[in-house]
Write a protein that holds these residues in place. Sequence first.
Motif, PDB file in Angstrom:
ATOM      1  N   ASP A   5       0.860  -1.179   0.000  1.00 50.22           N
ATOM      2  CA  ASP A   5       0.000   0.000   0.000  1.00 50.22           C
ATOM      3  C   ASP A   5       0.899   1.233   0.000  1.00 50.22           C
ATOM      4  O   ASP A   5       1.708   1.415   0.904  1.00 50.22           O
ATOM      5  CB  ASP A   5      -0.887  -0.010   1.240  1.00 50.22           C
ATOM      6  N   GLY A   6       0.774   2.077  -1.013  1.00 51.40           N
ATOM      7  CA  GLY A   6       1.645   3.231  -1.169  1.00 51.40           C
ATOM      8  C   GLY A   6       1.225   4.457  -0.392  1.00 51.40           C
ATOM      9  O   GLY A   6       1.857   5.501  -0.502  1.00 51.40           O
ATOM     10  N   THR A   7       0.196   4.361   0.433  1.00 57.06           N
ATOM     11  CA  THR A   7      -0.309   5.519   1.163  1.00 57.06           C
ATOM     12  C   THR A   7       0.744   6.044   2.129  1.00 57.06           C
ATOM     13  O   THR A   7       1.251   5.312   2.970  1.00 57.06           O
ATOM     14  CB  THR A   7      -1.592   5.149   1.931  1.00 57.06           C
ATOM     15  N   ASN A   8       1.062   7.333   1.999  1.00 54.66           N
ATOM     16  CA  ASN A   8       2.018   8.041   2.858  1.00 54.66           C
ATOM     17  C   ASN A   8       3.413   7.418   2.895  1.00 54.66           C
ATOM     18  O   ASN A   8       4.091   7.476   3.911  1.00 54.66           O
ATOM     19  CB  ASN A   8       1.477   8.192   4.279  1.00 54.66           C
ATOM     20  N   LEU A   9       3.840   6.820   1.796  1.00 57.20           N
ATOM     21  CA  LEU A   9       5.203   6.304   1.705  1.00 57.20           C
ATOM     22  C   LEU A   9       6.033   7.263   0.857  1.00 57.20           C
ATOM     23  O   LEU A   9       5.564   7.780  -0.149  1.00 57.20           O
ATOM     24  CB  LEU A   9       5.228   4.911   1.077  1.00 57.20           C
ATOM     25  N   ARG A  10       7.272   7.498   1.264  1.00 58.98           N
ATOM     26  CA  ARG A  10       8.172   8.359   0.503  1.00 58.98           C
ATOM     27  C   ARG A  10       8.549   7.659  -0.793  1.00 58.98           C
ATOM     28  O   ARG A  10       8.950   6.497  -0.786  1.00 58.98           O
ATOM     29  CB  ARG A  10       9.420   8.668   1.303  1.00 58.98           C
ATOM     30  N   LEU A  11       8.438   8.378  -1.876  1.00 54.64           N
ATOM     31  CA  LEU A  11       8.610   7.783  -3.197  1.00 54.64           C
ATOM     32  C   LEU A  11      10.005   7.206  -3.412  1.00 54.64           C
ATOM     33  O   LEU A  11      10.149   6.087  -3.903  1.00 54.64           O
ATOM     34  CB  LEU A  11       8.285   8.802  -4.290  1.00 54.64           C
ATOM     35  N   GLY A  12      11.027   7.925  -3.064  1.00 46.10           N
ATOM     36  CA  GLY A  12      12.389   7.449  -3.292  1.00 46.10           C
ATOM     37  C   GLY A  12      12.714   6.194  -2.509  1.00 46.10           C
ATOM     38  O   GLY A  12      13.307   5.248  -3.034  1.00 46.10           O
ATOM     39  N   ARG A  13      12.332   6.157  -1.256  1.00 42.82           N
ATOM     40  CA  ARG A  13      12.602   4.985  -0.422  1.00 42.82           C
ATOM     41  C   ARG A  13      11.764   3.792  -0.855  1.00 42.82           C
ATOM     42  O   ARG A  13      12.237   2.654  -0.839  1.00 42.82           O
ATOM     43  CB  ARG A  13      12.362   5.319   1.038  1.00 42.82           C
ATOM     44  N   LEU A  14      10.534   4.053  -1.246  1.00 43.27           N
ATOM     45  CA  LEU A  14       9.688   2.990  -1.782  1.00 43.27           C
ATOM     46  C   LEU A  14      10.318   2.416  -3.039  1.00 43.27           C
ATOM     47  O   LEU A  14      10.443   1.193  -3.191  1.00 43.27           O
ATOM     48  CB  LEU A  14       8.297   3.532  -2.092  1.00 43.27           C
ATOM     49  N   ALA A  15      10.764   3.293  -3.937  1.00 50.33           N
ATOM     50  CA  ALA A  15      11.336   2.854  -5.205  1.00 50.33           C
ATOM     51  C   ALA A  15      12.597   2.026  -4.999  1.00 50.33           C
ATOM     52  O   ALA A  15      12.783   0.985  -5.644  1.00 50.33           O
ATOM     53  CB  ALA A  15      11.639   4.060  -6.087  1.00 50.33           C
ATOM     54  N   SER A  16      13.465   2.441  -4.102  1.00 52.44           N
ATOM     55  CA  SER A  16      14.713   1.701  -3.917  1.00 52.44           C
ATOM     56  C   SER A  16      14.475   0.330  -3.306  1.00 52.44           C
ATOM     57  O   SER A  16      15.084  -0.662  -3.739  1.00 52.44           O
ATOM     58  CB  SER A  16      15.698   2.503  -3.064  1.00 52.44           C
ATOM     59  N   SER A  17      13.575   0.238  -2.332  1.00 53.28           N
ATOM     60  CA  SER A  17      13.331  -1.067  -1.715  1.00 53.28           C
ATOM     61  C   SER A  17      12.589  -2.006  -2.667  1.00 53.28           C
ATOM     62  O   SER A  17      12.879  -3.203  -2.717  1.00 53.28           O
ATOM     63  CB  SER A  17      12.569  -0.924  -0.403  1.00 53.28           C
ATOM     64  N   VAL A  18      11.665  -1.470  -3.459  1.00 55.68           N
ATOM     65  CA  VAL A  18      10.956  -2.293  -4.443  1.00 55.68           C
ATOM     66  C   VAL A  18      11.920  -2.770  -5.528  1.00 55.68           C
ATOM     67  O   VAL A  18      11.860  -3.925  -5.957  1.00 55.68           O
ATOM     68  CB  VAL A  18       9.767  -1.509  -5.054  1.00 55.68           C
ATOM     69  N   ALA A  19      12.837  -1.913  -5.945  1.00 59.13           N
ATOM     70  CA  ALA A  19      13.807  -2.297  -6.971  1.00 59.13           C
ATOM     71  C   ALA A  19      14.699  -3.439  -6.491  1.00 59.13           C
ATOM     72  O   ALA A  19      14.948  -4.399  -7.235  1.00 59.13           O
ATOM     73  CB  ALA A  19      14.652  -1.088  -7.357  1.00 59.13           C
ATOM     74  N   LYS A  20      15.152  -3.355  -5.245  1.00 60.90           N
ATOM     75  CA  LYS A  20      15.992  -4.427  -4.696  1.00 60.90           C
ATOM     76  C   LYS A  20      15.238  -5.748  -4.660  1.00 60.90           C
ATOM     77  O   LYS A  20      15.771  -6.798  -5.018  1.00 60.90           O
ATOM     78  CB  LYS A  20      16.444  -4.076  -3.276  1.00 60.90           C
TER      79      LYS A  20
END
Length: 141
Positions: A5-20
């Motif tokens: 759930d992307g609600t109130n998640l910081r985009l950059g940190r979300l992107a890096s963890s999802v990429a890994k």
Amino acid sequence: MTIIDGTNLRLGRLASSVAKRALRGEEIIILNTEKCVITGKKRSVIKDKRDMRQIGSRYKGPFLPKRADRIVKRAIRGMLPYKKKRGREAMGRIRTYIGIPEEFKDQVKDLETLENAELGAVMKKNYITVETLSKEAGYIL
């Protein structure tokens, strides 16, 4: 398959963890991408986005997305080696959605959130949602 759930998640940190995770072979679905946030002052974030859109031409690019789910997916792409085979395969394992589609309505209780990417109580006003950025770019939800 992991549903985030992307609600109130910081985009950059979300992107890096999802990429890994995608590089490791996980299939990841991100819901409510329009509610992700980009930290920084609203005016400067919008100005940076507008400046990026002014670069190049409509024939050569850069081709930047306007839709909220595509903005998030483009941020994730920036964290991947997308020109190589393993990066392209990782991108194929990631799906992003605006809101919650009908097929995931029954799995709402199982949504995962990322602890390190949460906005938190510290940032009260210096952020902008991806939905607002999308509207400023010219996309109407």
